[in-house]
Design a protein around this motif. Structure first.
Motif, PDB file in Angstrom:
ATOM      1  N   VAL A 110       0.866  -1.179   0.000  1.00 47.06           N
ATOM      2  CA  VAL A 110       0.000   0.000   0.000  1.00 47.06           C
ATOM      3  C   VAL A 110       0.899   1.225   0.000  1.00 47.06           C
ATOM      4  O   VAL A 110       1.530   1.534   1.018  1.00 47.06           O
ATOM      5  CB  VAL A 110      -0.919   0.030   1.238  1.00 47.06           C
ATOM      6  N   ASP A 111       0.983   1.911  -1.140  1.00 51.03           N
ATOM      7  CA  ASP A 111       1.817   3.105  -1.199  1.00 51.03           C
ATOM      8  C   ASP A 111       0.967   4.326  -0.900  1.00 51.03           C
ATOM      9  O   ASP A 111       0.003   4.621  -1.603  1.00 51.03           O
ATOM     10  CB  ASP A 111       2.478   3.249  -2.568  1.00 51.03           C
ATOM     11  N   MET A 112       1.331   5.055   0.162  1.00 51.41           N
ATOM     12  CA  MET A 112       0.583   6.225   0.600  1.00 51.41           C
ATOM     13  C   MET A 112       1.307   7.527   0.248  1.00 51.41           C
ATOM     14  O   MET A 112       0.875   8.610   0.639  1.00 51.41           O
ATOM     15  CB  MET A 112       0.303   6.125   2.101  1.00 51.41           C
ATOM     16  N   THR A 113       2.393   7.417  -0.508  1.00 51.04           N
ATOM     17  CA  THR A 113       3.110   8.585  -1.002  1.00 51.04           C
ATOM     18  C   THR A 113       2.318   9.237  -2.129  1.00 51.04           C
ATOM     19  O   THR A 113       1.686   8.545  -2.930  1.00 51.04           O
ATOM     20  CB  THR A 113       4.479   8.153  -1.568  1.00 51.04           C
ATOM     21  N   THR A 114       2.340  10.562  -2.224  1.00 41.42           N
ATOM     22  CA  THR A 114       1.791  11.219  -3.411  1.00 41.42           C
ATOM     23  C   THR A 114       2.788  11.030  -4.540  1.00 41.42           C
ATOM     24  O   THR A 114       3.930  11.484  -4.449  1.00 41.42           O
ATOM     25  CB  THR A 114       1.543  12.704  -3.159  1.00 41.42           C
ATOM     26  N   SER A 115       2.354  10.356  -5.600  1.00 40.35           N
ATOM     27  CA  SER A 115       3.300   9.925  -6.628  1.00 40.35           C
ATOM     28  C   SER A 115       2.619   9.909  -7.992  1.00 40.35           C
ATOM     29  O   SER A 115       1.467  10.328  -8.142  1.00 40.35           O
ATOM     30  CB  SER A 115       3.853   8.542  -6.254  1.00 40.35           C
ATOM     31  N   ASP A 116       3.342   9.400  -8.986  1.00 45.26           N
ATOM     32  CA  ASP A 116       2.817   9.344 -10.344  1.00 45.26           C
ATOM     33  C   ASP A 116       1.772   8.239 -10.486  1.00 45.26           C
ATOM     34  O   ASP A 116       2.017   7.093 -10.082  1.00 45.26           O
ATOM     35  CB  ASP A 116       3.951   9.054 -11.335  1.00 45.26           C
ATOM     36  N   PRO A 117       0.617   8.531 -11.095  1.00 43.55           N
ATOM     37  CA  PRO A 117      -0.366   7.482 -11.348  1.00 43.55           C
ATOM     38  C   PRO A 117       0.212   6.320 -12.157  1.00 43.55           C
ATOM     39  O   PRO A 117      -0.117   5.158 -11.905  1.00 43.55           O
ATOM     40  CB  PRO A 117      -1.470   8.208 -12.113  1.00 43.55           C
ATOM     41  N   SER A 128       0.961  -8.049  -9.090  1.00 45.76           N
ATOM     42  CA  SER A 128       0.101  -9.088  -9.654  1.00 45.76           C
ATOM     43  C   SER A 128       0.922 -10.221 -10.265  1.00 45.76           C
ATOM     44  O   SER A 128       0.549 -11.403 -10.175  1.00 45.76           O
ATOM     45  CB  SER A 128      -0.818  -8.469 -10.704  1.00 45.76           C
ATOM     46  N   ALA A 129       2.074  -9.877 -10.846  1.00 44.93           N
ATOM     47  CA  ALA A 129       2.926 -10.877 -11.499  1.00 44.93           C
ATOM     48  C   ALA A 129       3.492 -11.893 -10.523  1.00 44.93           C
ATOM     49  O   ALA A 129       3.871 -12.993 -10.928  1.00 44.93           O
ATOM     50  CB  ALA A 129       4.059 -10.178 -12.254  1.00 44.93           C
ATOM     51  N   ILE A 130       3.565 -11.539  -9.242  1.00 44.80           N
ATOM     52  CA  ILE A 130       4.092 -12.485  -8.240  1.00 44.80           C
ATOM     53  C   ILE A 130       2.993 -12.963  -7.285  1.00 44.80           C
ATOM     54  O   ILE A 130       3.272 -13.463  -6.202  1.00 44.80           O
ATOM     55  CB  ILE A 130       5.251 -11.859  -7.435  1.00 44.80           C
ATOM     56  N   GLY A 131       1.734 -12.791  -7.699  1.00 49.35           N
ATOM     57  CA  GLY A 131       0.627 -13.284  -6.893  1.00 49.35           C
ATOM     58  C   GLY A 131       0.286 -12.411  -5.704  1.00 49.35           C
ATOM     59  O   GLY A 131      -0.332 -12.870  -4.738  1.00 49.35           O
ATOM     60  N   CYS A 132       0.677 -11.123  -5.770  1.00 43.42           N
ATOM     61  CA  CYS A 132       0.397 -10.179  -4.690  1.00 43.42           C
ATOM     62  C   CYS A 132      -0.570  -9.094  -5.180  1.00 43.42           C
ATOM     63  O   CYS A 132      -1.043  -9.137  -6.316  1.00 43.42           O
ATOM     64  CB  CYS A 132       1.691  -9.551  -4.178  1.00 43.42           C
ATOM     65  N   HIS A 133      -0.831  -8.136  -4.317  1.00 46.14           N
ATOM     66  CA  HIS A 133      -1.752  -7.048  -4.638  1.00 46.14           C
ATOM     67  C   HIS A 133      -1.093  -5.721  -4.289  1.00 46.14           C
ATOM     68  O   HIS A 133      -0.220  -5.658  -3.427  1.00 46.14           O
ATOM     69  CB  HIS A 133      -3.062  -7.191  -3.859  1.00 46.14           C
ATOM     70  N   ALA A 134      -1.548  -4.647  -4.954  1.00 47.22           N
ATOM     71  CA  ALA A 134      -1.042  -3.313  -4.654  1.00 47.22           C
ATOM     72  C   ALA A 134      -2.182  -2.318  -4.658  1.00 47.22           C
ATOM     73  O   ALA A 134      -3.105  -2.408  -5.481  1.00 47.22           O
ATOM     74  CB  ALA A 134       0.022  -2.894  -5.668  1.00 47.22           C
ATOM     75  N   VAL A 135      -2.108  -1.384  -3.739  1.00 46.95           N
ATOM     76  CA  VAL A 135      -3.096  -0.311  -3.630  1.00 46.95           C
ATOM     77  C   VAL A 135      -2.336   1.006  -3.531  1.00 46.95           C
ATOM     78  O   VAL A 135      -1.354   1.107  -2.795  1.00 46.95           O
ATOM     79  CB  VAL A 135      -3.994  -0.500  -2.383  1.00 46.95           C
ATOM     80  N   ASP A 136      -2.754   1.992  -4.318  1.00 52.74           N
ATOM     81  CA  ASP A 136      -2.218   3.340  -4.129  1.00 52.74           C
ATOM     82  C   ASP A 136      -3.214   4.088  -3.247  1.00 52.74           C
ATOM     83  O   ASP A 136      -4.401   4.138  -3.536  1.00 52.74           O
ATOM     84  CB  ASP A 136      -1.981   4.068  -5.456  1.00 52.74           C
ATOM     85  N   ALA A 137      -2.705   4.662  -2.149  1.00 53.08           N
ATOM     86  CA  ALA A 137      -3.592   5.268  -1.149  1.00 53.08           C
ATOM     87  C   ALA A 137      -2.982   6.534  -0.559  1.00 53.08           C
ATOM     88  O   ALA A 137      -2.739   6.620   0.648  1.00 53.08           O
ATOM     89  CB  ALA A 137      -3.903   4.262  -0.048  1.00 53.08           C
TER      90      ALA A 137
END
Length: 325
Positions: A110-117, A128-137
């Motif tokens: 979960v990346d909570m930094t203000t960053s590039d979309p 997703s490629a390694i069977g994990c999940h990611a959320v931008d928050a």
């Protein structure tokens, strides 16, 4: 872990007794946000390049990792809140030391930094490629919102994953689901555009009132209850009156955010003249060595531009509120 086991892990409920949390970035905001998770009973491992900044969390019971990779090996959910997109790329995607190099299938970043979309989309694809999940928050609310657990959280990613993270995110503030990967970042950028133009209007109004001979404290207090009232006026007006330019949200970080906003606007073919003006004014603060001041220091740029300094500030009845950048 097999794909079936990974799917099971991804659907397990999040709870203090079963979910291990990793936290990367223990600056002004990250330290408070992570502290809420520790107080809620979660087992937390932290990483920060400057170890001394993590000491308050270690004193609360957090464990210390020597790299994002080693932290992720001990975590089910990894949070990051660092300075710049290059830092995000380093702590999450670096093949030798980044968190995704060791996060087990079913894990979440979960990346909570203000960053590039676009970086948020890249992280989501890599996870997703390694069977994990990611959320931008990314979040809004400044250090006060971080301390008081009242942050606005803009979440982008798989909706089921965001719902599953609710027990963690709600400890820090209000979760707003914005859409697919990258949409959390887009929402935060829109938030920053709104704040930037509001700040320009605020300081221009104060400089105008000063030139007209008004008592600035009385002026700010008067407009705060009318249509010109805003959270920016509440949080920044009294600081400006008191010449308090201590950073709750750094000019340097705001310049970074507005630069991303301009880049995305150009990519989308949008002309946002207010945003461009605000960026130039904030860049002038940075050029004068004022990048480590708070965003309320914009008044300094207007004072220099007009060769004036606010006088007759008087006393304001404004209630002191925290920064909402």
């Amino acid at each position: 872990m097999s794909s079936a086991a990974a799917a099971s892990a991804a659907s397990d409920p999040i709870a203090p007794f079963s979910t291990r949390v990793g936290w990367i970035g223990t600056g002004v905001m990250g330290r408070s946000m992570c502290g809420h998770l520790i107080r809620a009973g979660y087992t937390v491992t932290v990483f920060n390049r400057t170890v001394s900044k993590a000491q308050p969390l270690l004193d609360m019971g957090a464990r210390l990792a020597d790299s994002p990779r080693s932290l992720a090996a001990l975590s089910d959910v990894v949070f990051s809140i660092v300075g710049y997109p290059s830092d995000v790329r380093s702590v999450l995607l670096d093949p030798s030391s980044g968190a995704l190099a060791s996060l087990r299938p079913g894990g979440v970043v979960v990346d909570m930094t203000t960053s590039d979309p676009s970086l948020a989309e890249e992280i989501s694809a890599a996870a997703s490629a390694i069977g994990c999940h990611a959320v931008d928050a990314p979040v809004s609310g400044g250090d006060g919102g971080a301390r008081n657990a009242t942050l606005a959280i803009f979440a982008g990613g798989d909706p089921a994953t965001v719902r599953r993270l609710e027990p963690l995110l709600s400890v820090m503030g209000k979760v707003n689901y914005m859409g697919s990967p990258g949409k959390g970042q887009f929402a935060k950028l829109g938030n920053q555009i709104t704040i930037a133009s509001t700040m320009v209007g605020l300081v221009e109004g104060m400089v105008f009132a000063n030139k007209a001979g008004l008592d600035i404290g009385s002026f700010v207090s008067a407009i705060s209850t009318g249509s010109a009232g805003s959270k920016s006026l509440d949080s920044q007006g009294k600081r400006i009156l008191q010449r308090d330019f201590e950073a709750r949200f750094y000019v340097n970080h705001f310049v970074k955010d507005l630069g991303i906003c301009l880049k995305e606007s150009q990519r989308m073919g949008l002309a946002l003249p207010g945003l461009a003006l605000a960026q130039q004014l904030y860049l002038s603060l940075k050029a004068h060595g004022e990048g480590n001041l708070g965003i309320q220091a914009l008044i300094l740029a207007l004072e220099r531009l007009n060769n004036v300094k606010l006088e007759n500030a008087g006393s304001s009845n404004l209630e002191f509120k925290e920064c909402a950048a």
